[in-house]
Write a protein that holds these residues in place. Structure first.
Motif, PDB file in Angstrom:
ATOM      1  N   ILE A  79       0.869  -1.183   0.000  1.00  0.00           N
ATOM      2  CA  ILE A  79       0.000   0.000   0.000  1.00  0.00           C
ATOM      3  C   ILE A  79       0.902   1.227   0.000  1.00  0.00           C
ATOM      4  O   ILE A  79       1.649   1.451   0.961  1.00  0.00           O
ATOM      5  N   LEU A  80       0.834   1.997  -1.075  1.00  0.00           N
ATOM      6  CA  LEU A  80       1.708   3.163  -1.194  1.00  0.00           C
ATOM      7  C   LEU A  80       0.881   4.438  -1.167  1.00  0.00           C
ATOM      8  O   LEU A  80       0.052   4.656  -2.057  1.00  0.00           O
ATOM      9  N   PRO A  81       1.067   5.301  -0.169  1.00  0.00           N
ATOM     10  CA  PRO A  81       0.317   6.556  -0.146  1.00  0.00           C
ATOM     11  C   PRO A  81       0.785   7.477  -1.270  1.00  0.00           C
ATOM     12  O   PRO A  81       1.982   7.650  -1.485  1.00  0.00           O
ATOM     13  N   LEU A  82      -0.189   8.067  -2.005  1.00  0.00           N
ATOM     14  CA  LEU A  82       0.176   8.909  -3.149  1.00  0.00           C
ATOM     15  C   LEU A  82      -0.097  10.384  -2.907  1.00  0.00           C
ATOM     16  O   LEU A  82       0.572  11.238  -3.461  1.00  0.00           O
ATOM     17  N   ASP A  83      -1.140  10.677  -2.094  1.00  0.00           N
ATOM     18  CA  ASP A  83      -1.549  12.077  -1.948  1.00  0.00           C
ATOM     19  C   ASP A  83      -2.034  12.317  -0.514  1.00  0.00           C
ATOM     20  O   ASP A  83      -3.023  11.716  -0.091  1.00  0.00           O
ATOM     21  N   HIS A  84      -1.351  13.208   0.199  1.00  0.00           N
ATOM     22  CA  HIS A  84      -1.752  13.430   1.597  1.00  0.00           C
ATOM     23  C   HIS A  84      -2.980  14.340   1.693  1.00  0.00           C
ATOM     24  O   HIS A  84      -3.560  14.482   2.763  1.00  0.00           O
ATOM     25  N   ARG A  85      -3.372  14.974   0.560  1.00  0.00           N
ATOM     26  CA  ARG A  85      -4.563  15.830   0.631  1.00  0.00           C
ATOM     27  C   ARG A  85      -5.842  15.025   0.410  1.00  0.00           C
ATOM     28  O   ARG A  85      -6.892  15.315   0.942  1.00  0.00           O
ATOM     29  N   THR A  86      -5.754  13.971  -0.429  1.00  0.00           N
ATOM     30  CA  THR A  86      -6.971  13.206  -0.758  1.00  0.00           C
ATOM     31  C   THR A  86      -7.005  11.825  -0.109  1.00  0.00           C
ATOM     32  O   THR A  86      -8.047  11.167  -0.129  1.00  0.00           O
ATOM     33  N   GLY A  87      -5.849  11.372   0.414  1.00  0.00           N
ATOM     34  CA  GLY A  87      -5.812  10.034   1.014  1.00  0.00           C
ATOM     35  C   GLY A  87      -5.767   8.932  -0.042  1.00  0.00           C
ATOM     36  O   GLY A  87      -6.096   7.775   0.236  1.00  0.00           O
ATOM     37  N   GLY A 118       0.325   3.866   6.600  1.00  0.00           N
ATOM     38  CA  GLY A 118       0.080   5.235   7.022  1.00  0.00           C
ATOM     39  C   GLY A 118      -0.030   6.126   5.802  1.00  0.00           C
ATOM     40  O   GLY A 118       0.522   5.813   4.739  1.00  0.00           O
ATOM     41  N   ILE A 119      -0.751   7.233   5.942  1.00  0.00           N
ATOM     42  CA  ILE A 119      -0.876   8.157   4.811  1.00  0.00           C
ATOM     43  C   ILE A 119       0.002   9.359   5.077  1.00  0.00           C
ATOM     44  O   ILE A 119      -0.229  10.125   6.017  1.00  0.00           O
ATOM     45  N   ARG A 120       1.033   9.472   4.289  1.00  0.00           N
ATOM     46  CA  ARG A 120       1.944  10.618   4.380  1.00  0.00           C
ATOM     47  C   ARG A 120       2.750  10.635   3.080  1.00  0.00           C
ATOM     48  O   ARG A 120       2.937   9.604   2.445  1.00  0.00           O
ATOM     49  N   THR A 121       3.152  11.814   2.670  1.00  0.00           N
ATOM     50  CA  THR A 121       3.946  11.878   1.448  1.00  0.00           C
ATOM     51  C   THR A 121       5.292  12.531   1.729  1.00  0.00           C
ATOM     52  O   THR A 121       5.439  13.304   2.679  1.00  0.00           O
TER      53      THR A 121
END
Ligand code: ADA
Length: 521
Positions: free
Chosen positions: A146-154, A215-218
């Motif tokens: 699972i790779l977070p791509l955008d911290h504004r949209t999740g 986790g969601i962070r860029t």
């Protein structure tokens, strides 16, 4: 899943070819050459144990080992690996009945593809992490990334490896969705909370029978400062070896936890896991406490020249390194605390022959994971020829320690490097001074000198907006090579640049550093 930690029969031989005679016992995980037992012997250790199994397909996993391990079932070799500090997995089928398992582990360096005798840390031998046995399920999820791509949209990218046709996916045990015919796809995580060192929020993704935390962070390294979730990041950390005189590299999880919690409490937000892959337990805890991590595969001061084995011109070293780097990224990719893919500590990066090796590793990282920056720690920042191949300018510098000088040289040296290198984010990946625990002479090698030097480092790094961070060398004293040539640099057979000694007794620097870290900017 069966946990096979605990008592195993034990034998030792002088070579891999000899037949073991089991006359003793051993607690797994454990190192066979720690203080008081066999330190610093090189030997081949054999661990034996029998289990009753139903007919089926199984996977045995050794979480971490050193330096070379092989797994046998009823006398048949199932798997072998020299990728020390990485997990080793063996899959096999058996009939119903008692099965005899043997794990052979040695710490010979002579024919090891990655470890060299001159590395500045001791090659402990043993099983460093849990041994487990589980059934291999038909159509199981072999890998879930699972790779977070955008911290504004999740938004995240989900990558699944399985032979199953249909996937049932759910975030945080919420409502599930069926995905058919796709193994790589994107979704927005509902009601997401960002991960950061201050608020290390985690989410869960379940795909069929497997659940993984993420986790969601860029991270953004396109400008001169490293950004986390769009904000400038200041990494303040320590380098940490997995090492203790009583446990070797088989450090108990309680010790890892107290180390990490202590690091965080002192006010650090970053560790560099030197110089090999890190255990899953470490990442799980770093995710939870907001401690950011640089991870790198096994390497140290490798080169093609200078009277040492020709690591960069023989295929074996670079192939093994690439294999371990790929395995390391695959194993750690979901951990939000992992923020930098490192490799090739202090390779001869001021020479043209280093470029193909650095390029190969950087391209491998980017192909597997474009969401994190790449870096190698350079000890040749003035004439490095490989910086353009990676994303960060990471430098190992020792002003006021090696090559004379004094504490007064520290700030000018740091500023000088920042001046030249800050077209990209700059991280001081090593800096520090040795101190013998209990030496209060006030001169070099004393706790006072070390404290003054590392405090100067932290003040300078905190104040200078051009600097993305520093990892002090290092958290705790750690066993290293023992020989007559380098005895003056490595008294007691330890690298003594720890802020704590090897038993985690704080030197003067620890409290002083903590005060600086807790000062308001
Ligand atoms: C290097 C190296 C470390 C350690 C350090 C030292 O920078 O990367 O592993 O050897 O120097 O103590 O000199």
């Amino acid at each position: 899943m069966l946990n096979l930690d605990g008592i195993w029969e034990f034998a030792e031989t002088g070579s891999r070819g000899e037949t073991p005679v089991y006359r003793s016992f051993f607690a797994v995980p454990g190192c066979f050459d720690v203080a008081g037992l066999a330190y610093p012997r090189k030997l081949c250790a054999w661990f034996r144990r029998s289990e009753f199994l139903e007919k089926g397909v199984y996977r045995m996993r050794i979480g971490s080992f050193g330096l070379r391990a092989a797994v046998f079932c009823d006398g048949v070799k199932l798997a072998e690996s020299a990728l020390a500090w990485s997990p080793l997995e063996a899959e096999f089928s058996v009939e119903r009945g008692m099965r005899e398992f043997v794990i052979r582990v040695d710490n010979f360096t002579g024919d090891h593809p990655l470890f060299r005798d001159f590395y500045d840390f001791y090659p402990f031998g043993g099983i460093f992490d849990h041994v487990t046995l589980e059934s291999v399920l038909p159509d199981e999820i072999c890998s879930l990334q699972i790779l977070p791509l955008d911290h504004r949209t999740g938004e995240v990218e989900i990558r699944v490896e399985t032979t199953a046709d249909q996937l049932r996916i759910a975030f945080d045990h919420g409502s599930s969705e069926t995905v058919a015919g796709q193994k790589v796809f994107r979704r927005r995580v509902p009601d997401f909370k960002l991960w950061s060192p201050e608020e290390p929020n985690l989410h869960l993704l379940t795909v069929n029978e497997k659940t993984a935390a993420f986790g969601i962070r860029t991270l953004d390294w396109s400008g001169p400062r490293l950004l986390l979730n769009g904000k400038a990041l200041k990494l303040l950390g320590v380098n940490r070896h997995e090492s203790h005189p009583e446990f070797g590299a088989a450090t108990p999880e309680s010790l890892i936890a107290s180390d990490l919690l202590r690091i965080r409490k002192a006010g650090f937000n970053f560790i560099r896991g030197c110089h090999y892959p890190q255990r899953k337990f470490l990442f799980d805890l770093c995710d939870r406490i907001g401690l950011m991590v640089w991870e790198e595969p096994l390497a140290w001061g490798n080169n093609a020249l200078e009277g040492r084995p020709a690591d960069f011109t023989q295929g074996e070293f670079l192939d093994a390194l690439a294999e371990q780097l790929a395995l390391t990224i695959r194993n750690s990719i979901n951990h939000p605390s992992l923020i930098i893919h490192g490799f090739l500590n202090e390779c001869g990066s001021s020479r043209a022959w280093a470029r193909p090796a650095v390029r190969r590793m950087a391209e491998l990282c980017r192909a597997m994971d474009p969401t994190r920056p790449t870096a190698f720690a350079s000890n040749r920042p003035d004439d490095d020829l490989c910086f353009d191949l990676v994303d960060l300018h990471a430098i190992n510098i020792y002003p006021g320690w090696y090559r004379g000088g004094d504490v007064a040289d520290v700030a000018p040296a740091i500023r000088n490097h920042l001046e030249k290198l800050s077209s990209r984010p700059v991280i001081i990946s090593e800096i520090g001074a040795s101190a013998i625990y209990g030496d209060h002479s006030g001169v070099r090698w004393s706790e006072e000198y070390q404290a003054a030097l590392v405090c100067e480092v932290l003040r300078t790094v905190k104040e200078d907006a051009r600097c993305s961070g520093a990892a002090l060398w290092m958290f705790a004293d750690a066993n290293t090579y023992i020989n007559n040539v380098d005895a003056l640099a490595r008294p007691r057979g330890f690298n003594n640049k720890g802020l704590l000694d090897e038993y985690r007794r704080p030197k003067l620097a620890w409290g002083r550093v903590s005060e600086i870290l807790h000062e308001k900017q």
